[in-house]
Write a protein that holds these residues in place. Structure first.
Motif, PDB file in Angstrom:
ATOM      1  N   MET A   1       0.856  -1.180   0.000  1.00  0.00           N
ATOM      2  CA  MET A   1       0.000   0.000   0.000  1.00  0.00           C
ATOM      3  C   MET A   1       0.894   1.232   0.000  1.00  0.00           C
ATOM      4  N   MET A   2       0.686   2.107  -0.993  1.00  0.00           N
ATOM      5  CA  MET A   2       1.544   3.283  -1.129  1.00  0.00           C
ATOM      6  C   MET A   2       0.816   4.559  -0.731  1.00  0.00           C
ATOM      7  N   LYS A   3       1.588   5.490  -0.217  1.00  0.00           N
ATOM      8  CA  LYS A   3       1.087   6.815   0.137  1.00  0.00           C
ATOM      9  C   LYS A   3       2.233   7.808  -0.018  1.00  0.00           C
ATOM     10  N   ASP A   4       1.978   8.881  -0.750  1.00  0.00           N
ATOM     11  CA  ASP A   4       2.959   9.961  -0.899  1.00  0.00           C
ATOM     12  C   ASP A   4       4.322   9.469  -1.391  1.00  0.00           C
ATOM     13  N   GLY A   5       4.287   8.547  -2.347  1.00  0.00           N
ATOM     14  CA  GLY A   5       5.529   8.096  -2.963  1.00  0.00           C
ATOM     15  C   GLY A   5       6.354   7.136  -2.139  1.00  0.00           C
ATOM     16  N   ARG A   6       5.762   6.577  -1.090  1.00  0.00           N
ATOM     17  CA  ARG A   6       6.464   5.615  -0.244  1.00  0.00           C
ATOM     18  C   ARG A   6       5.573   4.400  -0.002  1.00  0.00           C
ATOM     19  N   VAL A   7       6.195   3.309   0.425  1.00  0.00           N
ATOM     20  CA  VAL A   7       5.423   2.148   0.874  1.00  0.00           C
ATOM     21  C   VAL A   7       4.916   2.439   2.281  1.00  0.00           C
TER      22      VAL A   7
ATOM     23  N   LYS B   1      -6.828  -2.751   5.958  1.00  0.00           N
ATOM     24  CA  LYS B   1      -7.538  -2.610   7.223  1.00  0.00           C
ATOM     25  C   LYS B   1      -8.246  -1.260   7.256  1.00  0.00           C
ATOM     26  N   GLU B   2      -9.295  -1.169   8.068  1.00  0.00           N
ATOM     27  CA  GLU B   2     -10.106   0.048   8.128  1.00  0.00           C
ATOM     28  C   GLU B   2      -9.262   1.270   8.442  1.00  0.00           C
ATOM     29  N   GLU B   3      -8.395   1.175   9.442  1.00  0.00           N
ATOM     30  CA  GLU B   3      -7.641   2.351   9.873  1.00  0.00           C
ATOM     31  C   GLU B   3      -6.616   2.775   8.816  1.00  0.00           C
ATOM     32  N   TYR B   4      -6.037   1.796   8.116  1.00  0.00           N
ATOM     33  CA  TYR B   4      -5.068   2.131   7.073  1.00  0.00           C
ATOM     34  C   TYR B   4      -5.757   2.781   5.873  1.00  0.00           C
ATOM     35  N   ILE B   5      -6.912   2.246   5.512  1.00  0.00           N
ATOM     36  CA  ILE B   5      -7.667   2.827   4.401  1.00  0.00           C
ATOM     37  C   ILE B   5      -8.083   4.255   4.727  1.00  0.00           C
ATOM     38  N   LYS B   6      -8.490   4.480   5.961  1.00  0.00           N
ATOM     39  CA  LYS B   6      -8.866   5.821   6.396  1.00  0.00           C
ATOM     40  C   LYS B   6      -7.686   6.776   6.260  1.00  0.00           C
ATOM     41  N   ASP B   7      -6.515   6.337   6.672  1.00  0.00           N
ATOM     42  CA  ASP B   7      -5.339   7.198   6.650  1.00  0.00           C
ATOM     43  C   ASP B   7      -4.843   7.463   5.226  1.00  0.00           C
ATOM     44  N   VAL B   8      -4.893   6.459   4.367  1.00  0.00           N
ATOM     45  CA  VAL B   8      -4.331   6.576   3.022  1.00  0.00           C
ATOM     46  C   VAL B   8      -5.326   7.167   2.033  1.00  0.00           C
ATOM     47  N   TYR B   9      -6.573   6.721   2.108  1.00  0.00           N
ATOM     48  CA  TYR B   9      -7.577   7.141   1.124  1.00  0.00           C
ATOM     49  C   TYR B   9      -8.498   8.251   1.635  1.00  0.00           C
ATOM     50  N   ALA B  10      -8.419   8.560   2.928  1.00  0.00           N
ATOM     51  CA  ALA B  10      -9.285   9.575   3.537  1.00  0.00           C
ATOM     52  C   ALA B  10     -10.756   9.239   3.349  1.00  0.00           C
ATOM     53  N   VAL B  11     -11.098   7.973   3.588  1.00  0.00           N
ATOM     54  CA  VAL B  11     -12.485   7.531   3.472  1.00  0.00           C
ATOM     55  C   VAL B  11     -12.750   6.493   4.559  1.00  0.00           C
ATOM     56  N   ASP B  12     -13.970   6.514   5.085  1.00  0.00           N
ATOM     57  CA  ASP B  12     -14.360   5.541   6.101  1.00  0.00           C
ATOM     58  C   ASP B  12     -14.958   4.310   5.432  1.00  0.00           C
ATOM     59  N   VAL B  13     -14.472   3.149   5.852  1.00  0.00           N
ATOM     60  CA  VAL B  13     -15.005   1.894   5.332  1.00  0.00           C
ATOM     61  C   VAL B  13     -15.241   0.944   6.497  1.00  0.00           C
ATOM     62  N   THR B  14     -15.994  -0.104   6.212  1.00  0.00           N
ATOM     63  CA  THR B  14     -16.192  -1.191   7.162  1.00  0.00           C
ATOM     64  C   THR B  14     -15.747  -2.483   6.491  1.00  0.00           C
ATOM     65  N   LEU B  15     -15.019  -3.308   7.202  1.00  0.00           N
ATOM     66  CA  LEU B  15     -14.640  -4.615   6.683  1.00  0.00           C
ATOM     67  C   LEU B  15     -15.584  -5.668   7.247  1.00  0.00           C
ATOM     68  N   ILE B  16     -16.172  -6.428   6.340  1.00  0.00           N
ATOM     69  CA  ILE B  16     -17.013  -7.548   6.737  1.00  0.00           C
ATOM     70  C   ILE B  16     -16.369  -8.823   6.203  1.00  0.00           C
ATOM     71  N   VAL B  17     -16.905  -9.967   6.574  1.00  0.00           N
ATOM     72  CA  VAL B  17     -16.387 -11.237   6.082  1.00  0.00           C
ATOM     73  C   VAL B  17     -17.147 -11.620   4.820  1.00  0.00           C
ATOM     74  N   ASN B  18     -16.410 -11.863   3.744  1.00  0.00           N
ATOM     75  CA  ASN B  18     -17.027 -12.348   2.506  1.00  0.00           C
ATOM     76  C   ASN B  18     -17.613 -13.728   2.788  1.00  0.00           C
ATOM     77  N   PRO B  19     -18.937 -13.909   2.642  1.00  0.00           N
ATOM     78  CA  PRO B  19     -19.557 -15.186   3.021  1.00  0.00           C
ATOM     79  C   PRO B  19     -19.145 -16.347   2.120  1.00  0.00           C
TER      80      PRO B  19
END
Length: 261
Positions: free
Chosen positions: A216-222, A233-251
């Motif tokens: 996962m890259m952000k600002d030209g770095r890993v 993960k939710e917190e990483y996606i929030k930090d990198v993409y600036a969006v709130d998501v929820t992770l569920i289990v793919n049934p």
């Protein structure tokens, strides 16, 4: 001959367009025969990284080695036997047939003026059938839709018989059916042929389902790296993409699945 566990090693890679830094010290080790995905928002440096890896541009600073050799030590033909790439956008200046375009993937394996063999034609047919474009083999490439053209270019890369296949957003112009088929095909290449796949993907759920390893890259770095469930993960996606998501289990698969809030 010893097998190189990590055929792609990147150390301290920097790159700038004019004076604008795009890559700021990228380090990556990519395991042989893996399906490795690079994710991150637009502007994070993903496409510039693969342009450095495929030598479309030259690194400003840092080291990239392929199979233990400095990338710049390869001739164009040598590198074409090792790495095949599918760029994000492919412009076709001349109106070749689809079959002719895919046959171009065999050129690194031919001597100058050497005609294509029966084996070359067989490899091209297999690649076109695998990507669902064999029935379009006589069609001019410029007469095809964007998604069809993309599948022809992917067939050309497969016909190249590379050790490493680099894909920059390969499913962006494909419908859902062909997105899934292409991802299954590239996954199959890693399992059956031992090809190392490096793919840029925007769809995090595809990355989760098909990848062995994710950067996962952000600002030209890993920003983070590891197995998909450790990186997406939710917190990483929030930090990198600036969006709130929820992770569920793919049934169906039991893997995490990203749901926007």
């Amino acid at each position: 001959m010893s097998i190189i566990e990590f055929p792609i090693l990147v150390e301290g890679l920097h790159f700038a367009y004019s004076k604008t830094p795009v890559l700021n010290g990228v380090d990556m080790r990519i395991r042989k025969g893996s399906f490795t995905t690079i994710v991150g928002p637009n502007g994070s440096g993903k496409s510039t990284f693969v342009k450095n890896l495929t030598r479309m541009v030259h690194a400003g600073k840092g080291l990239v080695t392929v199979n233990g050799r400095d990338l710049d030590s390869y001739s164009h033909k040598e590198l074409s036997k090792v790495i095949a790439s599918v760029p994000q956008v492919t412009a076709t200046e001349f109106d070749f047939s689809s079959h002719e375009v895919v046959m171009m993937g065999r050129y690194p394996h031919l001597r100058r003026f050497q005609p294509e063999s029966d084996r070359d034609h067989k490899i091209v047919e297999e690649a076109m059938r695998a990507t669902g474009v064999w029935e379009m083999r006589d069609f001019p490439i410029n007469s095809l839709s964007g998604g069809e053209q993309q599948r022809v270019i992917i067939a050309r890369a497969i016909a190249q018989e590379p050790e490493i296949l680099v894909l920059d957003e390969p499913i962006a112009h494909l419908d859902l059916h062909h997105q899934i088929e292409l991802m299954r095909l590239t996954r199959k290449l890693t399992k059956e042929r031992g090809i190392t796949v490096v793919a840029i993907l925007h769809d995090l759920n595809f990355a989760i389902e098909f990848s062995d390893y994710v950067f996962m890259m952000k600002d030209g770095r890993v920003y983070k790296e590891g197995p998909p469930s450790n990186v997406i993960k939710e917190e990483y996606i929030k930090d990198v993409y600036a969006v709130d998501v929820t992770l569920i289990v793919n049934p169906v698969t039991g893997n995490p699945h990203v749901i926007p809030r």
